[in-house]
Motif scaffolding. Sequence first.
Motif, short mmCIF file in Angstrom:
data_model
loop_
_atom_site.label_atom_id
_atom_site.label_comp_id
_atom_site.label_asym_id
_atom_site.label_seq_id
_atom_site.Cartn_x
_atom_site.Cartn_y
_atom_site.Cartn_z
N ALA A 12 0.94 -1.03 -0.12
CA ALA A 12 -0.01 0.05 0.08
C ALA A 12 0.91 1.21 0.14
CB ALA A 12 -0.96 -0.04 1.22
N LEU A 13 0.74 2.12 -0.94
CA LEU A 13 1.67 3.13 -0.85
C LEU A 13 0.60 4.45 -0.63
CD1 LEU A 13 3.83 3.79 -3.79
CD2 LEU A 13 2.77 5.83 -2.79
N ILE A 14 1.21 5.28 0.35
CA ILE A 14 0.71 6.62 1.06
C ILE A 14 1.57 7.51 0.71
CG2 ILE A 14 -0.10 7.70 3.13
CD1 ILE A 14 -0.60 4.67 4.31
N ILE A 15 0.94 8.68 0.18
CA ILE A 15 1.74 9.77 -0.22
C ILE A 15 1.40 10.87 0.87
CG2 ILE A 15 1.99 11.63 -1.95
CD1 ILE A 15 0.81 9.55 -4.17
N GLY A 16 2.48 11.09 1.77
CA GLY A 16 2.32 12.21 2.63
C GLY A 16 2.40 11.66 4.13
N SER A 17 2.95 12.26 5.04
CA SER A 17 3.20 11.67 6.44
C SER A 17 2.48 12.32 7.64
CB SER A 17 4.60 11.45 6.74
OG SER A 17 5.21 12.88 6.91
N LYS A 34 1.87 -4.33 4.15
CA LYS A 34 3.15 -3.73 3.84
C LYS A 34 2.85 -2.28 3.15
CE LYS A 34 4.30 -6.91 0.72
NZ LYS A 34 5.45 -7.74 -0.20
N VAL A 35 3.71 -1.42 3.79
CA VAL A 35 3.35 -0.02 3.36
C VAL A 35 4.71 0.86 3.07
CG1 VAL A 35 2.49 2.20 4.21
CG2 VAL A 35 1.16 -0.08 5.08
N VAL A 36 4.55 1.61 1.72
CA VAL A 36 5.40 2.38 1.53
C VAL A 36 4.89 3.79 1.73
CG1 VAL A 36 6.97 3.47 -0.13
CG2 VAL A 36 6.89 0.93 0.19
N MET A 37 5.43 4.64 2.51
CA MET A 37 5.13 6.15 2.59
C MET A 37 6.23 7.11 2.03
SD MET A 37 4.34 8.31 6.30
CE MET A 37 2.63 7.48 6.33
N LEU A 38 5.69 8.00 1.04
CA LEU A 38 6.44 8.87 0.61
C LEU A 38 6.21 10.20 1.22
CD1 LEU A 38 5.90 8.06 -3.37
CD2 LEU A 38 7.55 7.32 -2.00
N GLU A 39 7.39 10.71 1.75
CA GLU A 39 6.98 12.46 2.24
C GLU A 39 8.32 13.17 1.32
OE1 GLU A 39 7.02 15.58 3.63
OE2 GLU A 39 5.82 14.25 4.54
N THR A 222 6.73 -1.89 13.73
CA THR A 222 6.33 -3.01 13.24
C THR A 222 7.14 -3.71 12.06
OG1 THR A 222 4.98 -2.21 11.40
CG2 THR A 222 3.97 -2.16 13.62
N GLY A 223 8.27 -2.93 11.64
CA GLY A 223 8.99 -3.63 10.57
C GLY A 223 8.27 -3.57 9.25
N LEU A 224 6.92 -3.25 9.02
CA LEU A 224 6.15 -3.37 7.83
C LEU A 224 6.12 -1.80 7.09
CD1 LEU A 224 3.39 -5.80 9.26
CD2 LEU A 224 5.18 -6.34 7.61
N LEU A 225 6.76 -0.93 7.65
CA LEU A 225 6.43 0.32 7.10
C LEU A 225 7.81 0.91 6.66
CD1 LEU A 225 5.24 3.15 6.19
CD2 LEU A 225 5.76 4.10 8.64
N GLU A 226 7.75 1.26 5.45
CA GLU A 226 9.12 1.89 4.87
C GLU A 226 8.69 3.23 4.57
OE1 GLU A 226 12.46 1.92 0.81
OE2 GLU A 226 10.79 0.27 1.10
N LEU A 227 9.54 4.18 5.37
CA LEU A 227 9.40 5.71 4.86
C LEU A 227 10.38 6.01 3.93
CD1 LEU A 227 8.06 8.46 5.71
CD2 LEU A 227 9.33 8.43 7.96
N ARG A 228 9.91 6.66 3.02
CA ARG A 228 11.07 7.46 2.27
C ARG A 228 11.04 8.90 2.11
NH1 ARG A 228 10.09 3.26 -2.99
NH2 ARG A 228 10.22 1.38 -1.94
N THR A 229 11.84 9.61 2.90
CA THR A 229 11.86 10.95 2.88
C THR A 229 12.40 11.55 1.55
OG1 THR A 229 14.12 10.91 4.02
CG2 THR A 229 12.02 10.86 5.28
N ASN A 230 12.14 13.18 1.47
CA ASN A 230 12.68 13.74 0.32
C ASN A 230 12.52 12.97 -0.95
OD1 ASN A 230 14.29 15.63 2.09
ND2 ASN A 230 15.57 14.40 2.38
N SER A 231 11.16 12.54 -0.74
CA SER A 231 10.60 11.93 -1.99
C SER A 231 9.20 12.34 -2.53
CB SER A 231 10.38 10.39 -1.73
OG SER A 231 11.57 9.84 -1.35
#
Length: 522
Positions: A12-17, A34-39, A222-231
């Motif tokens: 699941a891809l979330i845009i904004g933190s 599984k979650v990818v977050m773009l900030e 939880t180990g299930l979130l990947e947070l990508r900053t400056n993205s």
Amino acid sequence: MTRYELTDDDVALIIGSGPGGATLALQLVRQGKKVVMLEAGPWVSNEDFVNDERKAFDQLTWKDPRLATGTWSLASDFPGSPAWMGKVVGGTATFWTGLTPRFKAHEFRPRSVYGQVSDAALADWPIDLQELEPYYDASEIAMGTSHRHGRPPLPANNNYKVLANGAARLGYEHYATGPYATNVEPYDGRPGTLQDGFCQQGDKSRAKWSPLVSEIPKALATGLLELRTNSQAVQITLGTDGRADGVVYSDVDGVLHRQSARVVAMAGNAIETPRLLLTSATNGHPDGLANSSGQLGRNYMRHTTGVVYAEFPDEVHMYRGEPMAGIVNDESRHDPSRGFVGGYYMESIAQGLPSFSTFMTPHGWGPEFTSKIEAYTRTAGMWICGEDMPRETNRVTLSSSLKDHLGLPAPEVHYDDHPNDIAMRDHAYTQGEKLFRAVGAVRTTRAPGMPSGHNLGTARMSASSADGVVNSFGQAHDIPNLFISDGSIFTSGAAANPTLTIMALVLRQAEYLMEQARVGVL
């Protein structure tokens, strides 16, 4: 930190933190997703916050180019800064003021209750207060909101004492130091407030709730979130089945990447969310994604606002203590005998000297202006927060001339005050002046609205796909695996500060999304 492959189409891809995106992320990872977050911004820790307004603004604020047009005061006062929002992990909530009132029942039914208001696009929400109340409860518990669920009230600072005493003199009955999302005493692993007055520059102590100190670290654990900053997301892509299948984003060096996804959720604020959906237009969606109704970007709201400052013979020191720990509720009712529909809150506001001198009289100069600056320590402040009217012509579009650092069209934010907004603001100014005069103010100043922190309504929810962008769960009518998880889905603005309602809506959304996944729809 967990790393997912760019080709992993099960995330699941979330845009904004900010509050919406972080709330959704925590709920999903708790269910094993599984979650990818773009900030778009960096991670700035509480320890790195700077208790200096000017430096903090540069450190935390979204400063990308924007254009303000219309009759609102910001078009002339701050044409390049129509909104004030964060570009940092945690979003605008890293420096939000913290008040958390709930919507009232009638505010979910403005078209039915207010009737036909000329030149306003009023509509009833497809949900009501009763449906949202359990999620309001859960949100307040997550935040540790004062005055709620056994949490104690905040102590009164001088600015609140002036506000409360004036309210009592006017015969108002409903005023308090909250509900307010800062710990009075230790709660949820965070300390009690230091009453340090610097929360709008980022709360170093961690007493004030924000996703940075709550939802995001819990989700990462939880180990299930990947947070990508400056993205920064630049395009949502669709598969041959018409569903969202990924997001193209720019990293800190301007290099483009594409992350595949099973579900995409937009939580970028009511300016950046429609902007991204508009820039993601395809042959099948020539006017932008999720825009078959033509409503995307329309009905931009930012609350009817203004500030009343009052000078007193004695010291007030409004900047000491929590910056907005005071609210008067009596005018938040619907009473058209006042000359307008809807209502407004009176909220204490405290500013450091840089913002006070900037916003008290924009571009002010001369002896009268400087005399007000000299009276800073003897000044109390009140912010007006009222329900403004949605209008289809108040909208976010793509600028034809202004571009950002990536070469993408910047957002143009057009806003014309509705006559109802003007009547409400004038009433609030008058009542605010009466309140302060009742407790000895020697001079009052009416200040215009500041760059908008409450940006709402540009992807409104509706029961019918012909009338809005998303359904009552924030799910796009046109693209079933595209969700919106921020204030842009508000059908109307109500009078309440919006963060609590955003969080409650997203908690409800998360339950729905998980059920849709369980039955195989997503």
